[in-house]
Design an enzyme around this catalytic site. Structure first.
Site, PDB file in Angstrom:
ATOM      1  N   THR A  31       0.826  -1.212   0.000  1.00 19.79           N
ATOM      2  CA  THR A  31       0.000   0.000   0.000  1.00 19.79           C
ATOM      3  C   THR A  31       0.854   1.253   0.000  1.00 19.79           C
ATOM      4  O   THR A  31       0.445   2.294  -0.534  1.00 19.79           O
ATOM      5  CB  THR A  31      -0.936  -0.030   1.228  1.00 19.79           C
ATOM      6  OG1 THR A  31      -1.851  -1.094   1.054  1.00 19.79           O
ATOM      7  CG2 THR A  31      -1.701   1.267   1.397  1.00 19.79           C
ATOM      8  N   THR A 111       1.692  -4.120   4.311  1.00 20.14           N
ATOM      9  CA  THR A 111       1.509  -4.398   5.739  1.00 20.14           C
ATOM     10  C   THR A 111       1.015  -5.825   6.009  1.00 20.14           C
ATOM     11  O   THR A 111       1.230  -6.355   7.097  1.00 20.14           O
ATOM     12  CB  THR A 111       0.484  -3.420   6.365  1.00 20.14           C
ATOM     13  OG1 THR A 111      -0.768  -3.567   5.709  1.00 20.14           O
ATOM     14  CG2 THR A 111       0.963  -1.986   6.298  1.00 20.14           C
ATOM     15  N   ASP A 112       0.351  -6.437   5.017  1.00 20.76           N
ATOM     16  CA  ASP A 112      -0.376  -7.674   5.308  1.00 20.76           C
ATOM     17  C   ASP A 112       0.516  -8.840   5.734  1.00 20.76           C
ATOM     18  O   ASP A 112       0.126  -9.639   6.584  1.00 20.76           O
ATOM     19  CB  ASP A 112      -1.237  -8.074   4.103  1.00 20.76           C
ATOM     20  CG  ASP A 112      -2.459  -7.172   3.955  1.00 20.76           C
ATOM     21  OD1 ASP A 112      -2.782  -6.448   4.923  1.00 20.76           O
ATOM     22  OD2 ASP A 112      -3.092  -7.191   2.887  1.00 20.76           O
TER      23      ASP A 112
HETATM   24  C1  SIN Z   1      -1.003  -2.897   2.817  1.00 19.26           C
HETATM   25  O1  SIN Z   1       0.152  -2.715   2.457  1.00 19.26           O
HETATM   26  O2  SIN Z   1      -1.476  -2.237   3.786  1.00 19.26           O
HETATM   27  C2  SIN Z   1      -1.919  -3.904   2.210  1.00 19.26           C
HETATM   28  C3  SIN Z   1      -1.444  -4.481   0.940  1.00 19.26           C
HETATM   29  C4  SIN Z   1      -0.178  -5.249   1.077  1.00 19.26           C
HETATM   30  O3  SIN Z   1       0.059  -5.848   2.129  1.00 19.26           O
HETATM   31  O4  SIN Z   1       0.576  -5.268   0.099  1.00 19.26           O
END
Ligand code: SIN
Length: 355
Positions: A31, A111-112
Site C-alpha cells: 500500500t 503491511t499484510d
Molecule cells: C497494505 O500494504 O497495507 C496492504 C497491501 C499489502 O500488504 O501489500
C-alpha cells in the site's frame, strides 16, 4: 507479479552530502506504493504500482538523512508474497550488507505479511548493520498518506543505527527492525493488529523497542532472543512445505489428513487459548507427528505465549510449543529449521525456545 531488480549506484544518492550514511532502499510493493482513483479512497486501490523513485521523490527530506540507493525488488501486494521472492530479498540484502559501500537497508513492504518477511530476515540476515522495514496503511495517493513519514522515519532509524557501534542506547545489533507510525519494533515481536488504523502494528505483551520522531531516535529496550549473526539459519535452495491449520468449534480432521496426503513436512496449528486443540484435530495431528511430520502448537489468541504441556501431552504426542510466536511467524521458523535438517521434536523445541 513484477519481481525485477533495478539499482542505482549508492554514491549518487539523491543529492545528499557524502558524509551521510549510505542506505539502500529496497521496494517490494504494498500500500505504501499503492494508488487509488481519488484521494479520499483508502480501501479501493491497487497496491504496489508506484515505483521506488516516485516514493523517494515524495520525501525530499531524505537527502538530509542519508545517501539513498533505490532498488525495485518487486511490485507486489504482500498477500501475494512468495517463497522465491523471500529468497531474492534475503539474498540481495545479504549481498548489499556485505559491501563496505552500504551502511544499512530499508525495505518498503505491504503491511499484510510484513511481520512474516521481517521475521524471516531477522533469522537470515548475516550482518549487524541495520535492516528496517516500513509500510503504510494508506495508499500513496491518499489524503494524509502515512507512507512518506514512515519511509523518512525508517531511513532515519537505519541511519541512526548505522552511525553507532554500540548496542545501547543506539540499537546496534538488535536484529531486523520495523519502523511504523513513529514506533520501532523488533521483527520478532511485531504483528499487524488493525485492518484499517494508521497505528496498525503492535508488539503484544512486550511493547515496542523504541520510537522515532522529528529525526530523533530512542531505543528503550533490547532484543533478547537470537537473530541475525547469532542465527544458525540461512536462506537455502529449498523451502520445506509447511502449512497452518486452525482449531475451532466443530473442526474436522479433513484439512490435516489432506496435508499429510500432500506430503507436508510440517504443520503449525493455530490452537485455542494456550494452544489447545480440538480432540478431532489433535488425533489427526498426533498421527501426523507419528509419521515424522513436525507439529507446532501456536495460538490464535493474538498475545501471550503457549506453554509447553509436559509428559501428558506434548511429549507423548510429539508436539512442539511455539512459545510467543504467532502461527505465521512459527511457520517461518519451522521452515528454516526443517531446511537446516532439524526435524525431531526435542531439537525443534530447543529451536523454538531459542529464537
Ligand atoms: C497494505 O500494504 O497495507 C496492504 C497491501 C499489502 O500488504 O501489500
Amino acid at each position: 507479479m513484477n519481481t525485477s531488480t533495478s539499482s542505482s549506484p549508492i554514491s549518487s544518492g539523491h543529492g545528499a552530502t557524502p558524509s551521510l550514511p549510505r542506505i539502500a532502499v529496497l521496494a517490494t510493493g504494498g500500500t505504501i506504493a499503492g494508488a487509488a482513483a481519488d484521494a479520499t479512497n483508502t480501501s479501493g486501490y491497487q497496491a504496489g504500482v508506484v515505483g521506488v523513485d516516485q516514493l523517494l521523490a515524495a520525501v525530499p527530506a531524505l537527502s538530509t538523512v542519508a545517501r539513498i540507493a533505490p532498488e525495485q525488488i518487486a511490485s507486489v501486494d504482500s498477500k501475494d508474497m512468495t517463497l522465491p521472492l523471500w529468497t531474492t530479498l534475503a539474498q540481495r540484502i545479504n549481498t548489499l550488507l556485505a559491501s563496505d559501500a552500504v551502511d544499512g537497508v530499508v525495505v518498503t513492504h505491504g503491511t499484510d505479511t510484513l511481520e512474516e518477511t521481517a521475521y524471516l530476515l531477522h533469522l537470515t540476515v548475516k550482518s549487524d548493520k541495520p535492516v528496517v522495514l516500513t509500510a503504510a496503511m494508506r495508499p500513496a495517493s491518499a489524503l494524509s498518506a502515512d507512507g512518506p513519514l514512515n519511509l523518512l522515519n525508517a531511513v532515519t532509524v537505519a541511519a541512526h543505527v548505522a552511525g553507532h557501534a554500540e548496542a545501547h542506547p543506539a540499537g546496534r545489533g538488535q536484529g531486523v527492525l520495523v519502523a511504523f507510525n513513529n514506533r520501532i519494533h523488533s521483527a520478532r515481536d511485531v504483528v499487524k493488529t488493525s485492518t484499517y488504523a494508521v497505528d496498525a502494528f503492535q508488539s503484544p505483551e512486550i511493547g515496542a523497542l523504541g520510537w522515532v520522531q522529528d529525526g530523533r531516535v530512542e531505543f528503550q529496550r533490547g532484543v533478547v532472543r537470537a537473530h541475525t549473526l547469532a542465527s544458525e539459519f540461512a536462506i537455502g535452495a529449498q523451502w520445506p512445505h509447511v502449512e497452518i491449520v486452525a482449531s475451532y468449534a466443530g473442526v474436522s480432521r479433513i484439512a490435516v489428513d489432506a496435508l499429510v496426503a500432500a506430503g507436508v513436512r510440517g504443520i503449525v496449528v493455530a490452537g485455542t487459548g494456550n494452544g489447545s486443540i480440538h480432540q478431532a484435530l489433535q488425533q489427526a495431528l498426533a498421527e501426523a507427528a507419528s509419521r515424522g511430520i513436525a507439529v507446532v502448537r501456536s495460538s490464535r489468541v493474538g498475545s501471550g505465549h503457549v506453554m509447553r504441556n509436559g509428559a501428558a501431552a506434548d511429549d507423548a504426542l510429539g508436539f512442539v510449543s511455539a512459545g510467543s510466536l504467532n502461527p505465521y511467524k512459527a511457520r517461518v521458523l519451522l521452515m528454516l529449521a526443517l531446511a537446516a535438517g532439524v526435524t525431531e521434536a526435542v531439537a525443534l523445541q530447543k529451536v523454538f525456545d531459542t529464537y
